[in-house]
Design a protein around this motif. Structure first.
Motif, PDB file in Angstrom:
ATOM      1  N   UNK A   1       0.806  -1.207   0.000  1.00  0.00           N
ATOM      2  CA  UNK A   1       0.000   0.000   0.000  1.00  0.00           C
ATOM      3  C   UNK A   1       0.840   1.258   0.000  1.00  0.00           C
ATOM      4  N   UNK A   2       0.204   2.359   0.328  1.00  0.00           N
ATOM      5  CA  UNK A   2       0.838   3.666   0.218  1.00  0.00           C
ATOM      6  C   UNK A   2       1.961   3.852   1.233  1.00  0.00           C
ATOM      7  N   UNK A   3       3.030   4.458   0.770  1.00  0.00           N
ATOM      8  CA  UNK A   3       4.136   4.848   1.620  1.00  0.00           C
ATOM      9  C   UNK A   3       4.414   6.331   1.392  1.00  0.00           C
ATOM     10  N   UNK A   4       4.540   7.071   2.464  1.00  0.00           N
ATOM     11  CA  UNK A   4       4.867   8.499   2.370  1.00  0.00           C
ATOM     12  C   UNK A   4       6.360   8.674   2.606  1.00  0.00           C
ATOM     13  N   UNK A   5       6.966   9.503   1.796  1.00  0.00           N
ATOM     14  CA  UNK A   5       8.395   9.741   1.932  1.00  0.00           C
ATOM     15  C   UNK A   5       8.722  11.168   1.527  1.00  0.00           C
ATOM     16  N   UNK A   6       9.960  11.579   1.797  1.00  0.00           N
ATOM     17  CA  UNK A   6      10.458  12.872   1.339  1.00  0.00           C
ATOM     18  C   UNK A   6      11.426  12.614   0.200  1.00  0.00           C
ATOM     19  N   UNK A   7      11.181  13.252  -0.917  1.00  0.00           N
ATOM     20  CA  UNK A   7      12.026  13.084  -2.087  1.00  0.00           C
ATOM     21  C   UNK A   7      12.188  14.444  -2.740  1.00  0.00           C
ATOM     22  N   UNK A   8      13.430  14.874  -2.911  1.00  0.00           N
ATOM     23  CA  UNK A   8      13.746  16.166  -3.502  1.00  0.00           C
ATOM     24  C   UNK A   8      13.082  17.308  -2.733  1.00  0.00           C
ATOM     25  N   UNK A   9      13.019  17.128  -1.412  1.00  0.00           N
ATOM     26  CA  UNK A   9      12.497  18.172  -0.554  1.00  0.00           C
ATOM     27  C   UNK A   9      10.987  18.295  -0.523  1.00  0.00           C
ATOM     28  N   UNK A  10      10.281  17.321  -1.093  1.00  0.00           N
ATOM     29  CA  UNK A  10       8.823  17.367  -1.137  1.00  0.00           C
ATOM     30  C   UNK A  10       8.239  16.069  -0.577  1.00  0.00           C
ATOM     31  N   UNK A  11       7.002  16.148  -0.125  1.00  0.00           N
ATOM     32  CA  UNK A  11       6.282  14.953   0.311  1.00  0.00           C
ATOM     33  C   UNK A  11       5.804  14.187  -0.914  1.00  0.00           C
ATOM     34  N   UNK A  12       6.144  12.900  -0.965  1.00  0.00           N
ATOM     35  CA  UNK A  12       5.808  12.068  -2.114  1.00  0.00           C
ATOM     36  C   UNK A  12       5.118  10.792  -1.628  1.00  0.00           C
ATOM     37  N   UNK A  13       4.069  10.400  -2.315  1.00  0.00           N
ATOM     38  CA  UNK A  13       3.358   9.156  -2.012  1.00  0.00           C
ATOM     39  C   UNK A  13       3.691   8.107  -3.057  1.00  0.00           C
ATOM     40  N   UNK A  14       4.148   6.956  -2.594  1.00  0.00           N
ATOM     41  CA  UNK A  14       4.453   5.829  -3.476  1.00  0.00           C
ATOM     42  C   UNK A  14       3.647   4.620  -3.024  1.00  0.00           C
ATOM     43  N   UNK A  15       3.713   3.545  -3.807  1.00  0.00           N
ATOM     44  CA  UNK A  15       3.019   2.314  -3.472  1.00  0.00           C
ATOM     45  C   UNK A  15       4.039   1.197  -3.265  1.00  0.00           C
ATOM     46  N   UNK A  16       3.943   0.534  -2.126  1.00  0.00           N
ATOM     47  CA  UNK A  16       4.811  -0.607  -1.843  1.00  0.00           C
ATOM     48  C   UNK A  16       4.161  -1.895  -2.324  1.00  0.00           C
ATOM     49  N   UNK A  17       4.928  -2.680  -3.085  1.00  0.00           N
ATOM     50  CA  UNK A  17       4.490  -4.002  -3.540  1.00  0.00           C
ATOM     51  C   UNK A  17       5.544  -5.015  -3.138  1.00  0.00           C
ATOM     52  N   UNK A  18       5.133  -6.166  -2.666  1.00  0.00           N
ATOM     53  CA  UNK A  18       6.093  -7.209  -2.315  1.00  0.00           C
ATOM     54  C   UNK A  18       6.655  -7.848  -3.572  1.00  0.00           C
ATOM     55  N   UNK A  19       7.755  -8.553  -3.417  1.00  0.00           N
ATOM     56  CA  UNK A  19       8.345  -9.264  -4.553  1.00  0.00           C
ATOM     57  C   UNK A  19       7.373 -10.314  -5.083  1.00  0.00           C
ATOM     58  N   UNK A  20       6.654 -10.971  -4.185  1.00  0.00           N
ATOM     59  CA  UNK A  20       5.659 -11.960  -4.602  1.00  0.00           C
ATOM     60  C   UNK A  20       4.589 -11.312  -5.462  1.00  0.00           C
TER      61      UNK A  20
END
Length: 247
Positions: A175-194
């Motif tokens: 599901x969604x992961x929040x992180x800081x990238x290039x000084x901004x808040x960014x939302x990404x999606x985590x998927x398992x290898x499976x």
């Protein structure tokens, strides 16, 4: 749909990255991704999340007859049209999830560092399978599950500022992961290898290659690059539509 790349501050910082200024030669994964491309002479190529259009340009330089690059960001598409124009390349403002994926339309579908923004990655895999011609190739680079499961997607640092270790938590909770990238808040999606591997197999693909990105030797002098050997950041996969499709 919100897109970080439409944020002026984020886009300006993105433009400063080496891969933005210098293209594929400055991308640490390119020495592994480039050999995975199938022969492109006379072929059609779809680029999902094309960004500045570097892979579109590479495709026509290697003989592709028609290339479509789509990206949700209008800023990215404008940059692609400016930096990598060619009468064999069509650029279109369109999200990966919104594209129509016509059946049996493309010889090669490529995506670089875009699919970790997609929530239902299995659905995209099924659509890509549908749009690939029999014998077609799906080649993509996605942030590695160990990277997307990183807490804040950052190191735990020692008092002297040096990275101590890369924390991973909630790996089996996609599901969604929040992180800081290039000084901004960014939302990404985590998927398992499976999820990634089985999603491809369930869609009908045959996996031909799976590699974890390792920086090339000539980039090891770049500050922080040696730390990239301590945990994987990117996952590269080449898949193929082997059987004649009857559906």
């Amino acid at each position: 749909m919100y897109n970080e790349y439409e944020n002026d501050k984020f886009f300006q910082e993105y433009a400063k990255m080496p891969r933005s200024k210098e293209g594929l030669s400055a991308a640490g994964e390119w020495h592994q991704l480039k050999p995975l491309f199938p022969p492109l002479h006379g072929k059609s190529v779809l680029d999902l999340g094309c960004g500045y259009g570097w892979h579109c340009r590479f495709s026509v330089e290697n003989g592709a007859e028609h290339v479509l690059g789509i990206d949700l960001s209008r800023k990215m598409i404008e940059e692609a049209c400016s930096r990598n124009p060619d009468n064999r390349i069509e650029y279109r403002v369109c999200g990966i999830e919104e594209y129509e994926y016509p059946e049996n339309a493309w010889d090669c579908v490529v995506s670089n560092l875009a699919l970790h923004y997609i929530e239902d990655i299995g659905q995209v895999f099924r659509k890509v399978y549908r749009t690939c011609k029999p014998g077609g190739t799906f080649l993509f680079n996605i942030e590695h599950p160990v990277f997307t499961a990183g807490v804040g997607q950052d190191w735990i640092y020692a008092e002297d500022g040096k990275p101590r270790y890369w924390p991973v938590d909630g790996y089996f909770l996609p599901g969604e992961r929040k992180t800081r990238f290039l000084g901004c808040d960014v939302a990404k999606q985590h998927h398992t290898l499976t999820q990634i591997v089985m999603g491809l197999l369930d869609a009908g693909f045959e996996i031909q290659a799976l590699e974890e990105a390792v920086p090339p030797e000539d980039m090891m002098g770049i500050p922080g690059m040696e730390d990239e050997l301590r945990r994987p950041m990117m996952l590269l996969i080449k898949a193929r539509v082997e059987k004649i499709k009857t559906d």
